[in-house]
Design a protein around this motif. Sequence first.
Motif, PDB file in Angstrom:
ATOM      1  N   CYS A  28       0.698  -1.287  -0.072  1.00 40.10           N
ATOM      2  CA  CYS A  28      -0.099   0.024   0.009  1.00 40.10           C
ATOM      3  C   CYS A  28       0.761   1.274  -0.168  1.00 40.10           C
ATOM      4  O   CYS A  28       1.710   1.491   0.820  1.00 40.10           O
ATOM      5  CB  CYS A  28      -0.813  -0.048   1.293  1.00 40.10           C
ATOM      6  N   CYS A  29       0.580   2.182  -0.946  1.00 34.67           N
ATOM      7  CA  CYS A  29       1.170   3.346  -1.028  1.00 34.67           C
ATOM      8  C   CYS A  29       2.559   3.568  -1.137  1.00 34.67           C
ATOM      9  O   CYS A  29       3.558   4.180  -1.422  1.00 34.67           O
ATOM     10  CB  CYS A  29       1.091   4.142   0.153  1.00 34.67           C
ATOM     11  N   LYS A  30       3.455   2.041  -1.876  1.00 34.77           N
ATOM     12  CA  LYS A  30       4.703   1.855  -1.800  1.00 34.77           C
ATOM     13  C   LYS A  30       5.133   2.658  -2.966  1.00 34.77           C
ATOM     14  O   LYS A  30       4.635   2.616  -4.382  1.00 34.77           O
ATOM     15  CB  LYS A  30       5.040   0.441  -1.974  1.00 34.77           C
ATOM     16  N   GLY A  31       6.203   3.797  -3.001  1.00 35.23           N
ATOM     17  CA  GLY A  31       6.517   4.713  -4.030  1.00 35.23           C
ATOM     18  C   GLY A  31       5.702   5.900  -4.319  1.00 35.23           C
ATOM     19  O   GLY A  31       5.982   6.671  -4.780  1.00 35.23           O
ATOM     20  N   PHE A  32       4.561   5.971  -3.231  1.00 37.42           N
ATOM     21  CA  PHE A  32       3.645   7.007  -3.420  1.00 37.42           C
ATOM     22  C   PHE A  32       3.780   7.870  -2.060  1.00 37.42           C
ATOM     23  O   PHE A  32       2.902   8.814  -1.991  1.00 37.42           O
ATOM     24  CB  PHE A  32       2.349   6.741  -3.878  1.00 37.42           C
ATOM     25  N   GLU A  33       4.561   7.572  -1.030  1.00 37.05           N
ATOM     26  CA  GLU A  33       4.653   8.062   0.129  1.00 37.05           C
ATOM     27  C   GLU A  33       5.065   9.795   0.038  1.00 37.05           C
ATOM     28  O   GLU A  33       4.079  10.421   0.521  1.00 37.05           O
ATOM     29  CB  GLU A  33       5.788   7.626   1.166  1.00 37.05           C
ATOM     30  N   ASP A  34       5.716  10.259  -0.964  1.00 35.67           N
ATOM     31  CA  ASP A  34       6.026  11.685  -1.075  1.00 35.67           C
ATOM     32  C   ASP A  34       4.894  12.454  -1.429  1.00 35.67           C
ATOM     33  O   ASP A  34       4.392  13.406  -1.208  1.00 35.67           O
ATOM     34  CB  ASP A  34       7.129  11.988  -2.053  1.00 35.67           C
ATOM     35  N   GLU A  35       4.091  11.666  -2.395  1.00 38.21           N
ATOM     36  CA  GLU A  35       3.053  12.351  -3.148  1.00 38.21           C
ATOM     37  C   GLU A  35       1.862  12.498  -2.034  1.00 38.21           C
ATOM     38  O   GLU A  35       1.068  13.249  -2.043  1.00 38.21           O
ATOM     39  CB  GLU A  35       2.450  11.591  -4.489  1.00 38.21           C
ATOM     40  N   THR A  36       1.592  11.569  -1.272  1.00 43.66           N
ATOM     41  CA  THR A  36       0.725  11.457  -0.252  1.00 43.66           C
ATOM     42  C   THR A  36       0.726  12.490   0.589  1.00 43.66           C
ATOM     43  O   THR A  36      -0.070  13.224   1.058  1.00 43.66           O
ATOM     44  CB  THR A  36       0.675   9.979   0.525  1.00 43.66           C
ATOM     45  N   LEU A  37       2.056  12.759   1.184  1.00 43.78           N
ATOM     46  CA  LEU A  37       2.457  13.671   2.192  1.00 43.78           C
ATOM     47  C   LEU A  37       2.350  15.270   1.552  1.00 43.78           C
ATOM     48  O   LEU A  37       1.648  16.032   1.908  1.00 43.78           O
ATOM     49  CB  LEU A  37       4.043  13.354   2.468  1.00 43.78           C
ATOM     50  N   ALA A  38       2.797  15.331   0.164  1.00 45.36           N
ATOM     51  CA  ALA A  38       2.784  16.555  -0.558  1.00 45.36           C
ATOM     52  C   ALA A  38       1.017  17.071  -0.682  1.00 45.36           C
ATOM     53  O   ALA A  38       0.811  18.081  -0.373  1.00 45.36           O
ATOM     54  CB  ALA A  38       3.499  16.541  -1.991  1.00 45.36           C
ATOM     55  N   SER A  39       0.267  16.007  -1.079  1.00 43.53           N
ATOM     56  CA  SER A  39      -1.237  16.421  -1.201  1.00 43.53           C
ATOM     57  C   SER A  39      -1.691  16.548   0.060  1.00 43.53           C
ATOM     58  O   SER A  39      -2.720  17.828   0.166  1.00 43.53           O
ATOM     59  CB  SER A  39      -1.913  15.370  -2.087  1.00 43.53           C
ATOM     60  N   SER A  40      -1.215  16.208   1.373  1.00 38.89           N
ATOM     61  CA  SER A  40      -1.925  16.322   2.440  1.00 38.89           C
ATOM     62  C   SER A  40      -1.581  17.886   2.883  1.00 38.89           C
ATOM     63  O   SER A  40      -2.033  18.550   3.405  1.00 38.89           O
ATOM     64  CB  SER A  40      -1.791  15.357   3.435  1.00 38.89           C
ATOM     65  N   VAL A  41      -0.362  18.089   2.609  1.00 30.89           N
ATOM     66  CA  VAL A  41       0.177  19.373   3.039  1.00 30.89           C
ATOM     67  C   VAL A  41      -0.426  20.520   2.253  1.00 30.89           C
ATOM     68  O   VAL A  41      -0.911  21.648   2.765  1.00 30.89           O
ATOM     69  CB  VAL A  41       1.653  19.568   2.723  1.00 30.89           C
ATOM     70  N   ARG A  42      -0.789  20.286   1.006  1.00 23.80           N
ATOM     71  CA  ARG A  42      -1.586  21.287   0.034  1.00 23.80           C
ATOM     72  C   ARG A  42      -2.832  21.380   0.677  1.00 23.80           C
ATOM     73  O   ARG A  42      -3.108  22.566   0.664  1.00 23.80           O
ATOM     74  CB  ARG A  42      -1.493  20.869  -1.509  1.00 23.80           C
ATOM     75  N   ARG A  43      -3.500  20.413   0.849  1.00 23.21           N
ATOM     76  CA  ARG A  43      -4.872  20.535   1.607  1.00 23.21           C
ATOM     77  C   ARG A  43      -4.893  21.186   2.829  1.00 23.21           C
ATOM     78  O   ARG A  43      -5.814  21.949   3.147  1.00 23.21           O
ATOM     79  CB  ARG A  43      -5.454  18.989   1.641  1.00 23.21           C
ATOM     80  N   ALA A  44      -3.787  21.192   3.698  1.00 22.94           N
ATOM     81  CA  ALA A  44      -3.863  21.953   5.107  1.00 22.94           C
ATOM     82  C   ALA A  44      -3.546  23.157   4.884  1.00 22.94           C
ATOM     83  O   ALA A  44      -3.681  24.051   5.851  1.00 22.94           O
ATOM     84  CB  ALA A  44      -2.855  20.999   5.963  1.00 22.94           C
ATOM     85  N   GLY A  45      -2.708  23.588   3.849  1.00 27.44           N
ATOM     86  CA  GLY A  45      -2.309  24.959   3.693  1.00 27.44           C
ATOM     87  C   GLY A  45      -3.144  25.867   3.100  1.00 27.44           C
ATOM     88  O   GLY A  45      -3.821  26.598   3.232  1.00 27.44           O
TER      89      GLY A  45
END
Length: 108
Positions: free
Chosen positions: A91-108
Amino acid sequence: MDRALAARCLAELGNLTRLDIYRLLVQAGPTGLNITEIQTRLDIPASTLAFHLRGLVGTGLVLQERRSREVVCRAHYHQVNTVIELLREECCKGFEDETLASSVRRAG
């Protein structure tokens, strides 16, 4: 678990009648239900129930035990958990950075 068996398990659970049988057995817990109880609760003809149970038993999703004159069926939790784990193992292997980046964009 090999992928072929996992696919067979998912195919078995992809049928509404078999899914209903499996869910009923999960609700029944470790004591399970005998075939007559399953048939009565789901209002399924005996031959239809036998057909659907054959597939569930064949993939290891349901265990059967003979007790005197009755056959008791139980959900085999380990088997379904193994299938779920196979689906989640990468699950999410190789997509960790994209998942983190999208959650930061939503929070900001």
